[in-house]
Design an enzyme around this catalytic site. Structure first.
Site, short mmCIF file in Angstrom:
data_model
loop_
_atom_site.label_atom_id
_atom_site.label_comp_id
_atom_site.label_asym_id
_atom_site.label_seq_id
_atom_site.Cartn_x
_atom_site.Cartn_y
_atom_site.Cartn_z
CB SER A 41 3.61 -7.52 48.53
OG SER A 41 2.75 -8.16 47.62
CG ASP B 42 39.87 -33.62 28.31
OD1 ASP B 42 39.61 -34.52 27.49
OD2 ASP B 42 40.82 -33.68 29.13
NE ARG C 238 -5.15 -14.10 44.86
CZ ARG C 238 -5.25 -14.01 46.19
NH1 ARG C 238 -5.10 -12.83 46.80
NH2 ARG C 238 -5.52 -15.06 46.91
CG MET D 232 8.50 -13.98 38.24
SD MET D 232 6.77 -14.41 38.01
CE MET D 232 5.93 -12.95 38.56
N1 GTP Z 1 3.63 -18.12 36.47
C1 GTP Z 1 2.66 -17.50 37.12
N2 GTP Z 1 2.89 -16.97 38.32
C2 GTP Z 1 1.87 -16.38 38.95
C3 GTP Z 1 0.57 -16.29 38.41
N3 GTP Z 1 -0.22 -15.64 39.29
C4 GTP Z 1 0.55 -15.33 40.34
N4 GTP Z 1 1.80 -15.78 40.14
C5 GTP Z 1 2.94 -15.67 41.06
O1 GTP Z 1 2.42 -15.66 42.35
C6 GTP Z 1 2.88 -14.50 43.03
C7 GTP Z 1 1.89 -14.10 44.08
O2 GTP Z 1 0.70 -13.72 43.47
P1 GTP Z 1 -0.63 -13.48 44.27
O3 GTP Z 1 -1.27 -12.23 43.74
O4 GTP Z 1 -0.39 -13.52 45.71
O5 GTP Z 1 -1.57 -14.65 43.82
P2 GTP Z 1 -1.57 -16.25 44.00
O6 GTP Z 1 -0.26 -16.76 44.33
O7 GTP Z 1 -2.25 -16.78 42.80
O8 GTP Z 1 -2.49 -16.39 45.26
P3 GTP Z 1 -3.38 -17.61 45.76
O9 GTP Z 1 -4.71 -17.41 45.15
O10 GTP Z 1 -3.36 -17.37 47.20
O11 GTP Z 1 -2.72 -18.86 45.35
C8 GTP Z 1 3.12 -13.49 41.93
O12 GTP Z 1 4.07 -12.54 42.31
C9 GTP Z 1 3.68 -14.37 40.84
O13 GTP Z 1 5.04 -14.63 41.12
C10 GTP Z 1 0.38 -16.86 37.14
O14 GTP Z 1 -0.72 -16.85 36.59
N5 GTP Z 1 1.43 -17.45 36.53
C1 SAM Z 2 1.95 -6.62 40.96
S1 SAM Z 2 1.53 -6.86 42.66
C2 SAM Z 2 -0.08 -6.15 42.71
C3 SAM Z 2 -0.74 -6.17 44.07
C4 SAM Z 2 -0.14 -5.30 45.14
N1 SAM Z 2 0.19 -3.98 44.72
C5 SAM Z 2 1.01 -5.98 45.82
O1 SAM Z 2 2.14 -5.51 45.71
O2 SAM Z 2 0.78 -6.97 46.47
C6 SAM Z 2 1.17 -8.60 42.81
C7 SAM Z 2 2.33 -9.44 43.27
O3 SAM Z 2 3.29 -9.51 42.24
C8 SAM Z 2 4.56 -9.55 42.84
N2 SAM Z 2 5.57 -9.11 41.88
C9 SAM Z 2 5.70 -7.88 41.29
N3 SAM Z 2 6.78 -7.84 40.48
C10 SAM Z 2 7.36 -9.07 40.54
C11 SAM Z 2 8.51 -9.65 39.94
N4 SAM Z 2 9.29 -8.97 39.11
N5 SAM Z 2 8.80 -10.93 40.24
C12 SAM Z 2 8.01 -11.64 41.10
N6 SAM Z 2 6.91 -11.14 41.68
C13 SAM Z 2 6.58 -9.88 41.43
C14 SAM Z 2 4.43 -8.61 44.02
O4 SAM Z 2 5.37 -8.87 45.01
C15 SAM Z 2 3.03 -8.93 44.50
O5 SAM Z 2 3.09 -9.94 45.47
#
Ligand code: GTP
Ligand code: SAM
Ligand code: SF4
Ligand code: SF4
Length: 616
Positions: free
Chosen positions: A158, A586, A103, A229
């Site tokens: 996003s 309590d 990815r 997060m």
């Molecule tokens: N705890 C954890 N959360 C993750 C990780 N990778 C992605 N996420 C969560 O998934 C959200 C969406 O990330 P995406 O970049 O769309 O990737 P993804 O969910 O792995 O996507 P898919 O490959 O479609 O499953 C992020 O904002 C994080 O909240 C990981 O390695 N660990």
């Molecule tokens: C860091 S972004 C990088 C890719 C791209 N710029 C985007 O916004 O999709 C990857 C994903 O992390 C998520 N993300 C960023 N900060 C986060 C947080 N504090 N908690 C949960 N998800 C978060 C974003 O919403 C996005 O879906």
């Protein structure tokens, strides 16, 4: 793949007919040709890491509040970022070892000028079955046709709000319509499902949950609600996180027929669907229910560090070894050692929040940030004044005001009311005073929090001891009478069983919350009888507020006391909060002995001669 829809690509020589017979032949082919999974990519818990996330850049064309500070992050010098050739060399190595999904992320991957070329070259790697992209969608509509042609077969976009003005506020830039255009382009080009990532934050966009779900009725989207997060710079606050369970409850009230869908073992998302809807919804529960047991992910940051866990701060520079001329075997040994050190799971919700990590945007650079003073980061506050466009600002202010009214005022605590009184109501939109915005609000006042001013005892004078060294009550007779307010809090950690009984008001002893509230009021009035050297104060008002916290299985208590007099009322507020907490204990002790009363503390105190105190 011609449509972009399938998530796997046939290998050379592999049958590719999309029939059931074709699929089973293909499965057989893959099983016969499957190499044993790389030991270098298998950790000490047996997890096989077949999914690599590569950050293509640290830069971004947006400034999402939850991801990065307004002023941006310190960027790594260009010479220290991975070159396209280095990205491909590393990708090739990982794919050879068994990675079958890559990815591309960032920062914003679509601002890297050679992104299409990178996808095309990844597409040529034998064994790589999925090339995914996570993007903010701003440049998507323009680039997607070429990316698809190059071999991109999964897109996550996003989008945290469906309200254009709020979009501008959250991401601190314009572009809502471009993102929507990107989403529609992905649908049009046959990506299925198009995943929409929505980070849900209390007081900001949690009121849009149902609107997002409704989008899946007519569109083949997978709207994924992400628990907010903590990362460096985003001023995470547990109260701003909306848990998966809470979101699910809200959605179920509107659509009780919501059905759970099966998902892949290594999926980050729990999937659901409303019968008859084209799309589906999912929850990414990184905070409340981690999915580390089935983790198959590794990451490479834009500056070439291998990060084995999103929430771990250990990193190893593959770039440095690559540039020092390391052989494939040497690189694999380094990767294997890092994977071998990977922990079983992340640190847990509250520890993560305390941990040093990169800002999110740099995960998807590190040590240099660890020395950065937190004050460099902008406040994570829902402040419409930061929106430059006047009509967007007005719209947002109105919307925030109504949100505030709906969700916060009934729950508003005395502290936030004091802030309201300070003349900056627009700064507080969460149900609780945001510690950051609150200290900002205070800093506009004349008193520094916790800084004694005016007459008062010096540190080596004992105020409660007489000249003979015996305990004595301080004579406050000569002090002027002022309006005093103190707020204190306490927390009772009940555990799931007792918590549920309290929540459902099913305790044999009765309603714990009501009894505790009365105990708190009573205790405030009796403070001087309980604490030996404490003055009696004629309280004009006592308010005790109890609230359930289903994430921590806790009762949160806040007590506020008010009086006009020569001495403060902090002991009254503290006694009140503590007694309410003991009463909850309590009421529940027959159900569990593992109940902890904790966090009894003063939140604020005003009206005294030594200046006001507000806990940051
Ligand atoms: N705890 C954890 N959360 C993750 C990780 N990778 C992605 N996420 C969560 O998934 C959200 C969406 O990330 P995406 O970049 O769309 O990737 P993804 O969910 O792995 O996507 P898919 O490959 O479609 O499953 C992020 O904002 C994080 O909240 C990981 O390695 N660990
Ligand atoms: C860091 S972004 C990088 C890719 C791209 N710029 C985007 O916004 O999709 C990857 C994903 O992390 C998520 N993300 C960023 N900060 C986060 C947080 N504090 N908690 C949960 N998800 C978060 C974003 O919403 C996005 O879906
Ligand atoms: S979440 Fe994505 S779009 Fe938003 S600031 Fe971070 S990298 Fe940029
Ligand atoms: S927190 Fe770490 S171990 Fe858990 S799923 Fe994410 S990357 Fe994997």
């Amino acid at each position: 793949c011609s449509s972009g829809a399938p998530v796997t690509q046939p290998r050379p020589g592999e049958p590719s007919r999309p029939t059931r017979e074709g699929l089973s032949l293909r499965l057989q082919f893959l099983q016969e040709h499957a190499a044993p999974f790389s030991a270098f990519l298998t950790d000490s818990f047996g997890r096989q890491h077949s999914y690599l996330r590569i950050s293509l850049t640290e830069k971004c064309n947006l400034r999402c509040q939850y991801c990065m500070p307004e002023e941006g992050v310190p960027l790594t010098p260009k010479a220290d970022l991975l070159t396209t050739e280095e990205i491909l060399t590393l990708a090739r190595l990982f794919v050879k070892e068994g990675v079958d999904k890559i990815r591309l992320t960032g920062g914003e991957p679509l601002i890297r000028p050679d992104v299409v070329d990178i996808v095309a070259r990844l597409h040529g790697l034998e064994g790589l079955r999925t090339i995914g992209l996570t993007t903010n969608g701003i440049n998507l509509a323009r680039l997607l046709p070429r990316l698809q042609q190059a071999g991109l077969n999964a897109v996550n976009i996003s989008l945290d709000t469906l309200v254009p003005a709020k979009f501008e506020f959250i991401v601190r830039r314009k572009g809502f319509h471009k993102v929507m255009e990107g989403i529609h382009k992905a649908i049009e080009l046959g990506y299925k499902p198009v995943k929409v990532n929505c980070v849900v934050m209390r007081g900001l966009n949690e009121d849009e949950l149902l609107d997002f779900v409704a989008l899946t009725e007519g569109l083949p989207l997978d709207v994924r609600f992400i628990e907010y997060m903590p990362f460096d710079g985003n001023k995470w606050n547990f109260k701003k996180m909306v848990s998966y369970k809470e979101m699910l409850d809200t959605i179920r009230q509107r659509w009780p027929g919501l059905e759970k869908l099966p998902e892949e073992d290594s999926s980050t998302a729990k999937a659901f669907k409303i019968p008859g809807f084209q799309g589906q919804i999912s929850f990414i529960t990184s905070m409340s229910e981690h999915f580390c047991g089935t983790c198959n992910r590794l990451r490479i940051t834009a500056d070439g560090n291998l990060k084995v866990c999103l929430f771990g701060n250990s990193e190893v520079s593959l770039r440095d070894h690559l540039r020092a001329g390391a052989s494939e075997e040497e690189l694999l040994r380094i990767i294997g050692a890092a994977v071998g050190r990977k922990k079983r799971q992340h640190a847990g919700m509250f520890n993560i929040a305390q941990m040093k990590n990169r800002p999110m945007i740099l995960i998807g650079v590190l040590l240099m940030l660890q020395d950065s003073p937190p004050a460099r980061w902008s406040n994570f506050s829902w402040d419409p004044l930061r929106v430059r466009n006047p009509s967007a600002r007005q719209c947002l202010s109105d919307q925030m005001a109504s949100l505030w009214k709906r969700h916060c005022i009934p729950k508003a605590l005395p502290l936030s009311q004091q802030c309201l009184g300070s003349g900056s109501p627009q700064r507080h939109y969460s149900s609780y005073p945001d510690p950051d915005t609150h200290s900002k609000c205070l800093s506009t006042g004349s008193q520094a929090p916790d800084a004694p001013s005016g007459p008062g005892p010096t540190s080596n004078q004992l105020t409660h001891v007489d000249s003979a060294g015996r305990a004595s009550m301080v004579d406050v007779g000569g002090k002027p009478e002022t309006e005093r307010v103190a707020v204190a809090s306490a927390m009772v950690l009940l555990g799931p069983v007792a918590f549920k009984l309290v929540q459902q008001n099913q305790l044999k002893k009765g309603d714990a919350l009501v009894v505790a509230q009365l105990a708190g009021v009573q205790a405030a009035k009796l403070t001087s009888q309980l604490i030996p050297l404490c003055h009696h104060v004629a309280l004009s008002h006592v308010q005790v507020h109890l609230e359930l916290d289903s994430t921590r299985h806790a009762v949160l208590i806040q007590a506020s006391c008010r009086a006009r007099g020569p001495t403060g009322v902090e002991m009254e507020a503290l006694t009140s909060a503590a007694m309410a907490a003991l009463t909850v204990y309590d009421m529940c002790k027959a159900v569990s002995r593992d109940i902890v009363v904790t966090e009894v503390k003063l939140i604020s105190k005003t009206g005294g001669q030594r200046g006001d105190f507000h806990r940051a």
